[in-house]
Design an enzyme around this catalytic site. Structure first.
Site, mmCIF file in Angstrom:
data_model
loop_
_atom_site.group_PDB
_atom_site.id
_atom_site.type_symbol
_atom_site.label_atom_id
_atom_site.label_comp_id
_atom_site.label_asym_id
_atom_site.label_seq_id
_atom_site.Cartn_x
_atom_site.Cartn_y
_atom_site.Cartn_z
ATOM 1 N N ASP A 59 25.216 -20.952 -53.424
ATOM 2 C CA ASP A 59 23.996 -20.083 -52.865
ATOM 3 C C ASP A 59 25.314 -19.636 -51.678
ATOM 4 O O ASP A 59 25.181 -21.342 -50.917
ATOM 5 C CB ASP A 59 23.020 -20.149 -53.011
ATOM 6 C CG ASP A 59 21.629 -20.186 -52.212
ATOM 7 O OD1 ASP A 59 22.486 -18.101 -52.295
ATOM 8 O OD2 ASP A 59 20.687 -20.015 -52.154
ATOM 9 N N ASP B 33 26.418 -11.839 -49.186
ATOM 10 C CA ASP B 33 25.833 -12.658 -49.988
ATOM 11 C C ASP B 33 26.041 -12.610 -52.259
ATOM 12 O O ASP B 33 25.997 -12.189 -52.040
ATOM 13 C CB ASP B 33 23.729 -12.333 -49.548
ATOM 14 C CG ASP B 33 23.726 -13.306 -50.483
ATOM 15 O OD1 ASP B 33 23.298 -14.381 -50.283
ATOM 16 O OD2 ASP B 33 22.265 -12.756 -51.457
#
Length: 457
Positions: A121, A335
């Site tokens: 992440d 992201d």
């Protein structure tokens, strides 16, 4: 790469009636204490990444629909975090992190090493895994880590810098207690500790063991946001992340096609060199754009998006649309954990208008595609033309391959734009990053895109 108006549309051939596969080649191209105990020449390592739907029998469109569903709370939280303007409210809201993710990496923890699978992440910082004795743990495919059986486990004191970097912590007799909450209402709670982590478990990489990595030993882990793995590896810019703890200013990842069965790759340290990687790329041009730092959201990787072109048309989007405001709102982040790109609503409306006018297909308003803009495809389609799509970042024009933004399914008879609208901030998602080596260089505050056949790395 400048936009070539002579190539305002791309022509491709459908190779499968089950799924449209677009074959367009771009026309242009932890602190220092950890490093003290690890030889710097070892700090280059690679880790294989698997998409959470790896090996499943879904079409590309179905995978994207599933990813959008997984990303729903993440996108809502990302937008909510930057829209909070009242400082007292912001302090509370900032303790909630986006959560969830799309790619899993295999690591090992402890001595002897215990392998587990964790979500990668780039939108959060904390490294954590489930630990015994569990008060509340979700099911995982590997044994839950037992600190009592590791010779290198050590709890961190409340005065440690990593404990002080936690958004929420308390001091107990046995050390620093943490609570980390995510936007999908998942959370992990436990003890902040240090351990030896081992990376580089695939056949192409030598294993590297890193001692004294700070991590969360979670004994109370709630929600279903992480049940694909057994924890999370944060790659954000904050002090708790893997990147910061290694004190290695460079990392990269290369994501294979979302409909493929091949693994993707994460490269850390010396291996994340765009010039070395370009020898295995589709183009010799390395597109580099500055990274922007947002003091209000210091963990995120912000990009300077200056405009968008569809076909030969440079869209009349206001320059302020993608700008990062003084109060920390707006801007665009890149992201890994968000499936598709989300553009600020006024910009997306212009993209939608441009595609609608340039596509020679009727709109599909059935909602079956699960995306904001879809078109009806005629049966027995053998070829179609789609407009080019270019993101104009500062100092880098990223001309996307068509498979990175157009998704079709002939069984459903739809062709969709793999993007959506948002408010508060824009998000450059992982579908748009397919077959791109994405190099984060924190020393030079830059991010590079290197077109690469990722399944051949």
């Amino acid at each position: 790469m400048a936009l070539d108006s002579m190539h305002s549309s791309l022509k491709f051939t459908i190779l499968s009636l089950a799924l449209l596969h677009f074959l367009y080649k771009p026309t242009c191209s932890t602190s220092r204490r950890v490093l003290d105990q690890v030889n710097r020449t070892q700090m280059g390592f690679r880790v294989a990444l698997k998409h959470v739907d790896h090996g499943s029998n879904y079409t590309m469109l179905e995978r994207i629909q599933r990813g959008i569903n997984r990303s729903k709370f993440r996108v809502q939280k990302l937008n909510a975090m930057v829209l909070v303007s009242d400082k007292s409210t912001y302090d509370v809201e900032s303790k909630v992190h986006p959560g969830n993710g799309e790619f899993l990496m295999n690591v090992a923890i402890g001595t002897p090493p215990n392998p587990f699978s964790a979500i990668m992440d780039t939108g959060s910082d904390l490294i954590w895994t489930q630990c015994k004795p569990c008060d509340d743990c979700f099911d995982q495919s590997t044994p839950i880590f037992d600190p009592s059986k590791s010779s290198t486990f050590s709890k961190l004191s409340c005065s440690n810098d990593l404990c002080e970097a936690l958004p929420t912590s308390t001091c107990q007799d046995d050390g620093c207690q943490y609570l980390y909450t995510y936007g999908d209402y998942s959370s992990t709670q436990g003890i902040l500790a240090t351990e030896t982590f081992t990376f580089g478990s695939d056949s192409k990489s030598q294993k590297v063991s890193v001692p004294n990595m700070g991590f969360g030993c979670g004994v109370d882990n709630e929600g279903n946001g992480f049940n694909q793995g057994a924890g999370l590896i944060g790659l954000g810019r904050g002090p708790l992340s893997l990147v910061s703890q290694l004190d290695e200013p460079k990392f990269s990842y290369c994501l294979t096609s979302i409909d493929g069965s091949k693994t993707s790759t994460l490269l850390m340290g010396s291996l994340a060199n765009p010039k070395a990687l370009s020898s295995n790329s589709k183009a010799t041009t390395i597109m580099t754009t500055p990274l922007i730092h947002n003091p209000s959201q210091p963990s995120f990787y912000y990009l300077n998006l200056q405009g968008i072109s569809v076909g030969s048309t440079h869209l009349p989007i206001k320059k302020s649309t993608f700008s990062l405001s003084d109060d920390g709102t707006g801007g665009m982040i890149i992201d890994s954990g968000t499936t598709i790109t989300y553009l600020e609503s006024s910009a997306f409306d212009q993209v939608k208008k441009a595609f609608t006018s340039q596509m020679n297909l009727p709109l599909d308003d059935s909602g079956s595609g699960g995306l904001d803009l879809c078109f009806k495809m005629p049966k027995d389609t053998t070829s179609l033309e789609v407009p080019k799509f270019v993101f104009h970042f500062k100092e880098a024009d990223l001309d996307l391959p068509s498979e990175n933004y157009m998704i079709g399914d002939t069984n459903m008879g739809v062709l969709c734009l793999a993007m959506g609208k948002s408010s508060g901030m824009s998000i450059f998602g992982n579908v748009q990053q397919q077959n791109m080596m994405v190099v984060h260089d924190l020393a030079n505050e830059s991010l590079s895109f290197v077109p690469t056949q990722c399944d051949e790395l």
